[in-house]
Design an enzyme around this catalytic site. Structure first.
Site, PDB file in Angstrom:
ATOM      1  CD  GLU A   1      65.434 -28.077 -58.099  1.00 25.22           C
ATOM      2  OE1 GLU A   1      64.776 -28.677 -57.242  1.00 25.22           O
ATOM      3  OE2 GLU A   1      66.622 -27.741 -57.928  1.00 25.22           O
TER       4      GLU A   1
ATOM      5  CD  GLU B   1      67.638 -33.753 -50.285  1.00 21.94           C
ATOM      6  OE1 GLU B   1      67.597 -33.841 -51.537  1.00 21.94           O
ATOM      7  OE2 GLU B   1      66.919 -33.003 -49.634  1.00 21.94           O
TER       8      GLU B   1
ATOM      9  N   GLY C   1      76.739 -19.971 -42.494  1.00 16.53           N
ATOM     10  CA  GLY C   1      76.892 -21.259 -43.146  1.00 16.53           C
ATOM     11  C   GLY C   1      78.314 -21.501 -43.622  1.00 16.53           C
TER      12      GLY C   1
END
Length: 426
Positions: free
Chosen positions: A314, A183, A145
């Site tokens: 979260e 996102e 990545g």
């Protein structure tokens, strides 16, 4: 080609439940995720006949002013474990109809799904005399990545994942003046007013908090209840939680499966303990389920203040924090006070309140719902959020523009050379 892709996906997924096997979500959700890819392909084909720039009036006689949109080139797509099929579908389908090639890196824990999807797409492309490499795949971890984020050959890098990693990706892409589509996380809230239809509220809150075992970026993590209905809703919701069928995700009767990894189980337990330490009371769940796999109880916590640190965190697990409120203005502010801004919902019959919720003093999220849950977005609407959610939009609406580059073109078809703004250059 779209019809062929739909056929190939349908044929493949009737034979296997790879999503349930590798990700852990229940079978019907896995089928729904594949259907979402099919639907976005259908959507993208229709969109391919509509995208384009406007013809603008020119202030200069004998001139035409137009917008020309061209492919960016190569779109790098990095997706997360929780939607190992659909999110790639959002990106790849729209990217392809814009004329781009794609390089996909799925999550390292769902690599078999990535391989299976890529084989299906390659076959369809090659059957239609398009090189299969138009949608290529790489597998690996963070090092792969990082290489994609830093590679200048990536004309656009679309990243779906945590806010923490997304921030690192954004910095690496920006360092080379690249383009990114982010996102990221969500700390989503449902607000229930005293006039709400509880027949809608209970199943909506249940689905939004428990669906995919709380591992959606649109999962409801905060439930704000007006003080007049708080106790009633908590009682009804606890009763509904007790009826959730927990079991093997391959079983069609199962509504709730395991968490994805053992690390997720530890994160769940840590969050429950922090909630207790910060003044919360566990009214349902809160424990690991004694059975093979990463199963935990769907959990409801009450009694915490709206600004408790754990409420603002979260946790990618099925923990719902239930909080009391008195006034509309305060609860709208509480919805907006977290760093993320992905999805939000209110339940009310008050028309004025609905439009205040949609307006500038209402929700600051990218997805703003009324009388439906925070999760379950449709492909036709742009998906994404504000603030630490990253500001990106995938699929739907005019998000195709992110996969293209725009040129403003002025064409002089006259024999004169008038200048803009009426400038005279002698």
């Amino acid at each position: 080609m779209t019809v062929k892709l739909i056929s190939e996906f349908s044929h493949f997924w009737r034979k296997t439940s790879q999503v349930s096997l590798e990700m852990g979500k229940i079978f019907v959700e896995g089928v729904g995720e594949v259907q979402e890819y099919v639907d976005v392909c259908d959507y993208a084909v229709g969109l391919s006949r509509m995208i384009g720039g406007p013809i603008l009036p020119s202030e200069r006689p004998g001139h035409a002013l137009i917008e020309q949109w061209n492919p960016v080139g190569l779109v790098g797509i990095i997706t997360a474990f929780n939607f190992p099929v659909a999110v790639y579908g959002w990106n790849s389908a729209v990217a392809m109809i814009c004329g781009n090639a794609c390089l996909w890196k799925g999550a390292p824990t769902t690599s078999l799904i990535s391989v299976a999807v890529t084989k299906i797409i390659a076959k369809v492309l090659e059957d239609n005399r398009v090189p299969g490499a138009v949608c290529s795949l790489v597998c690996g971890g963070a090092d792969v990545g990082t290489a994609m984020a830093r590679d200048e050959r990536m004309d656009l890098l679309s990243f779906t994942g945590s806010t923490k990693v997304g921030k690192q990706v954004a910095l690496m892409v920006q360092e080379r003046f690249g383009r990114s589509l982010l996102e990221l996380g969500g700390n989503n809230a449902i607000i229930v007013f005293e006039d709400a239809d509880l027949n809608l509220v209970i199943p909506s809150a249940l689905f939004a908090a428990v669906g995919t075992a709380g591992q959606r970026c649109t999962t409801a993590r905060r439930l704000f209840l007006h003080e007049s209905i708080h106790d009633e809703v908590v009682a009804k919701l606890s009763k509904a939680y007790a009826q959730v069928r927990i079991g093997d995700p391959w079983d069609s009767d199962t509504l709730y499966g395991p968490l994805h990894t053992k690390e997720a189980v530890k994160m769940f337990l840590d969050a429950v303990e922090q909630a207790k330490q910060q003044g919360g009371s566990v009214v349902y769940g809160g424990k690991v389920i004694s059975r093979p796999g990463n199963y935990v109880e769907p959990t409801i916590v009450t009694g915490l203040p709206h600004n408790a640190p754990i409420v603002h965190t979260e946790t990618f697990a099925p923990i719902l924090y239930v909080l009391k409120f008195k006034e509309e203005e305060e609860v709208f502010a509480w919805n907006n006070e977290v760093k993320q801004g992905l999805s939000s919902s209110i339940f009310t019959k008050d028309l004025g309140r609905i439009f205040r919720w949609l307006g500038p003093k209402g929700s600051d999220c990218g997805i703003v719902n009324v009388n439906i849950p925070t999760s379950g977005a449709e492909i036709g609407g742009a998906f994404g959020g504000e603030k630490h959610t990253g500001g990106g939009r995938e699929s739907g609406s005019d998000s195709w523009k992110l996969y293209m580059r725009r040129s403003t073109c002025t064409i002089n078809y006259s024999k004169n050379l008038p200048l803009a703004q009426g400038i005279k250059f002698q």
